[in-house]
Scaffold this active site. Structure first.
Site: not given
Length: 341
Positions: A168, A240, A336
Site C-alpha cells: 500500500r 479498508s 490506509e
C-alpha cells in the site's frame, strides 16, 4: 458557487460528491484538468498555494474545511502501445474509472488485473496506493507511470522499479507525495493468462464452479466483495480503513501462544502479516457505533458514515480502535485512508 471559465476553476465548492465517505466538507477551489495541457496551465496556481491531488476520492477522509485547491487530473483515453503473442501493453488516462478498465481487460482475455475487480477509484490513483486485493497488487502489471512534477514543471516517466512499490505504498506516497501528478499509466497484461487463486475464498469458489478463467475469477471476486463490503453509494465508507499490520516472527509467536486461533500470512522477509479485521473483531468493535460513525457489521476493516458523520467522528472512532488494539495486542494499527486537512 462561482465558475471561473478561463481557468476551469470552481470556487467555494462542496466536497461531498468527491469523497466516498460522503463527508460534508468545503474546499476553496477545485481545478478539473481534462488534459496534460490543462495541468501545465494550472501549475503556476498550485506552486503558490496549498493543494491536494485528488483521484476518485475513494481512499480519502476530508477535514470539515480544506483551505486550499483540489486538483483533479481527469484525463481519459485507452490505447494499445505494444502487442505481441505473449503480452499487450495498454496506456490509460489517469481519469479512467478503475473497474471499468479492469472489465475491459477481462472481456478481451488480457490477464493480470482481474483480482483487483470492483475496487473503486481511478486508474491514476492505483499506483499511488499500490492497490491490492485477493492475492494481487497492481504493481505486478504496471510497466510505467507518467506525469508532471508540480514544483519544477518537469515531466516524468517512471518504470515499475522507479516507483518503489511496497505494501500500500509507492514513491508517490513518500518522496513525491503532493508533488507528482499522474497523467497516464501503462500496464503489461498477459495474452495467455494464468489465474491467481491464492486467496482461499476465491480458490474455493472456483473449485465449485469447475472453471479456471479470468472471467470466472472476476465474477467470483465481485460476488465476494458485494457480500462483504458496503456500497459507498448507499453507505459512506472508504473501503479498508486500516493496513494489515506486519510483525516480526518472534512477536507473532508470542501472540499465537496467547491467541492460538490468530490468523496470519507469512511474508518473504520473514515477518508475518496479521489481518487487521481480526484484531478489530477481537476487541469487540464489529458492528459497533461511536457517535455518528460505526464499524461495519460484516467487514470490521471498514468504518462507515452513519448518515451525517464528520471527519472528527470518523477519526475519533479510528483512534479509539487503534488504542484498544495497542492495549490488547501491543500492535500499532496504521490508517490506509489518507486524512486531508
Amino acid at each position: 458557487m462561482y465558475q471561473d471559465n478561463t481557468m476551469n476553476i470552481t470556487q467555494k465548492v462542496s466536497l461531498k460528491q468527491y469523497n466516498s465517505f460522503g463527508i460534508s466538507s468545503f474546499a476553496d477551489k477545485i481545478i478539473e484538468c481534462q488534459s496534460v495541457e490543462d495541468i501545465i496551465s494550472s501549475l503556476n496556481i498550485l506552486v503558490s498555494s496549498k493543494y491536494y491531488i485528488l483521484g476518485g476520492g475513494n481512499n480519502i477522509l476530508f477535514d470539515n474545511e480544506y483551505h486550499g485547491i483540489i486538483i483533479r487530473p481527469n484525463i481519459h483515453g485507452i490505447s494499445i502501445v505494444n502487442n505481441n503473442e505473449k503480452y499487450i501493453d495498454i496506456r490509460v488516462g489517469a481519469g479512467e474509472d478503475w473497474d471499468s478498465f479492469v472489465a475491459y481487460t477481462v472481456e478481451n482475455n488480457w490477464g493480470g488485473l482481474e483480482n483487483l475487480s470492483l475496487i473503486p477509484g481511478t486508474v491514476g490513483a492505483s499506483p499511488v496506493q499500490n492497490i491490492g486485493a485477493y492475492g494481487a497488487e497492481v504493481k505486478d502489471c504496471i510497466l510505467n507511470v507518467e506525469g508532471l512534477f508540480v514544483h519544477s514543471g518537469c515531466s516524468f516517466n517512471f518504470s515499475r522499479e522507479d516507483c518503489l512499490f511496497g505494501y500500500r505504498n509507492s514513491i508517490f506516497k513518500s518522496r513525491f507525495k503532493e508533488d507528482a501528478i499522474i497523467t497516464y499509466v501503462t500496464f503489461r497484461l498477459s495474452k495467455h493468462p494464468q489465474v491467481n487463486i491464492s486467496y482461499a475464498p476465491v480458490r474455493d469458489a472456483m473449485a465449485i464452479r469447475g472453471t479456471n478463467t479470468i472471467q470466472a475469477v472476476r465474477e467470483e471476486i465481485i460476488n465476494i466483495r458485494n457480500s462483504k463490503l458496503p456500497d459507498p453509494k448507499i453507505t459512506g465508507n472508504a473501503g479498508s480503513f486500516f493496513k494489515n499490520p506486519e510483525v516480526p516472527l518472534k512477536t507473532f509467536e508470542e501472540l499465537k501462544a496467547n491467541y492460538p486461533n490468530i490468523p496470519s500470512f507469512p511474508l518473504d522477509n520473514g515477518d508475518v502479516k496479521i489481518p487487521a479485521a481480526w484484531l478489530i473483531d477481537q476487541c469487540g468493535w464489529k458492528g459497533k457505533s461511536l457517535g455518528r460513525a460505526a464499524v461495519h457489521h460484516i467487514q470490521p476493516l471498514v468504518l462507515i458514515n452513519n448518515g451525517d458523520a464528520t471527519a472528527d467522528d470518523i477519526l475519533l472512532l479510528a483512534r479509539t480502535i487503534i488504542s484498544d488494539i495497542k492495549n490488547k495486542f501491543g500492535i500499532e494499527l496504521n490508517m490506509e485512508v489518507n486524512y486531508v486537512k
